[in-house]
Design an enzyme around this catalytic site. Structure first.
Site, short mmCIF file in Angstrom:
data_model
loop_
_atom_site.label_atom_id
_atom_site.label_comp_id
_atom_site.label_asym_id
_atom_site.label_seq_id
_atom_site.Cartn_x
_atom_site.Cartn_y
_atom_site.Cartn_z
CG ASN A 11 -26.39 65.92 7.17
OD1 ASN A 11 -27.13 65.08 7.70
ND2 ASN A 11 -25.83 65.74 5.98
CG HIS A 101 -26.18 64.86 1.50
ND1 HIS A 101 -25.17 63.95 1.33
CD2 HIS A 101 -25.71 65.79 2.38
CE1 HIS A 101 -24.13 64.31 2.07
NE2 HIS A 101 -24.43 65.43 2.71
CD GLU A 170 -23.25 69.51 1.80
OE1 GLU A 170 -22.91 69.78 2.94
OE2 GLU A 170 -23.81 68.45 1.49
N GLY A 176 -16.74 65.16 4.34
CA GLY A 176 -16.10 64.16 5.19
C GLY A 176 -14.62 63.93 4.93
P1 PGA Z 1 -19.05 67.13 6.65
O1 PGA Z 1 -20.46 66.80 5.95
O2 PGA Z 1 -19.18 68.48 7.30
O3 PGA Z 1 -18.84 66.02 7.61
O4 PGA Z 1 -18.04 67.15 5.55
C1 PGA Z 1 -21.21 67.78 5.31
C2 PGA Z 1 -22.47 67.18 4.76
O5 PGA Z 1 -22.46 65.99 4.42
O6 PGA Z 1 -23.51 67.85 4.67
#
Ligand code: PGA
Length: 253
Positions: A11, A101, A170, A176
């Site tokens: 992503n 998301h 998630e 993040g």
């Molecule tokens: P990240 O994001 O791996 O940077 O934590 C995952 C996502 O937002 O799908």
């Protein structure tokens, strides 16, 4: 790692330009020569809408597909400044789309809007990567299952083909942040999602289940004992071919 692992989904979020096509070529070269990467495994790069046409017309690989990251809920074109709908994304070459998301939920995507987007995306022959997950507050209040149940329940309203849906768990607090949940926690959550999916789809075949949130080459091994897992949704690490390749490599160590 479990042989059920199939999907490595990137992503890119709001990052990337046309020159980054070389990153896709690099990942493709690695996967094509990496013996442990089976033919049935897939890399899906969900890139900004501005790159979909170029990338999908240049990348003729069975391993890598190009996906989109979100769309407008309207089925037909219309006066929606700054938006694209799923039919437009399909026409420029997207095969998959991320929907639900947490970053888009924060911008106002409700369950009602998300179900409409899923419906239209499937109608346009896009496969849907449907994201669900709890916030830290919800986790602390022990509401994770309740929240996931609510988010999943929207699938119940329509007769969707589970082959065309991938569910990405998630945890919002992990995206993040560099924090990842303990593997027993993820295992329990995925078991719960699977149980709910059995009720929803009433079929033998269920959607593939992914984990997403701060996945990197180091921590990916923490998930190795989770049989319910079919792959990863990878955010920031997917923008670097080296980091993305290391994640795949470490999965098969
Ligand atoms: P990240 O994001 O791996 O940077 O934590 C995952 C996502 O937002 O799908």
């Amino acid at each position: 790692m479990t042989n059920k692992l199939k999907y490595f989904i990137g992503n890119w979020k709001m990052f990337g330009n046309t020159a980054d096509l070389k990153k896709i070529y690099q990942i493709n070269r690695f996967c094509s020569s990496f013996k442990k990467f089976k033919k049935s495994n897939k890399v899906i790069m969900c890139v900004p809408s501005t790159l979909i046409y170029l990338f999908s017309s240049k990348v003729k690989s069975k391993i890598i597909s190009i996906g989109a990251q979100n769309c407008h809920f309207n089925e037909v074109e219309g006066p929606f400044t700054g938006s694209v709908n799923s039919s437009m994304l399909k026409k420029v070459g997207a095969k998959y789309i991320i929907l639900g998301h947490s970053e888009n939920r924060l911008e106002g995507d409700t369950n009602k809007i998300i179900i409409r987007k899923i419906e239209i995306a499937l109608k346009n022959n896009l496969k849907v990567i449907f994201c669900i997950g709890e916030t830290m507050q919800e986790k602390l209040k022990r509401k994770t299952f309740l929240i996931l149940k609510k988010q999943l329940r929207i699938l119940n309203k329509k007769k969707f083909n589970p082959n065309n849906i991938i569910i990405a768990y998630e945890p919002v607090w992990s995206i993040g942040s560099g924090k990842i949940p303990k593997s027993y926690y993820v295992k329990n959550v995925l078991k719960f999602i699977k149980k709910e999916c059995k009720k929803i789809f009433k079929k033998k075949y269920l959607p593939a289940l992914l984990y997403g949130g701060s996945v990197n080459a180091k921590n990916v091994r923490n998930f190795s004992s989770i049989n319910e897992l079919n792959g990863f949704l990878i955010g920031s690490a997917s923008q670097s071919p080296k980091k993305f390749i290391d994640i795949i490599r470490n999965c098969y160590k």
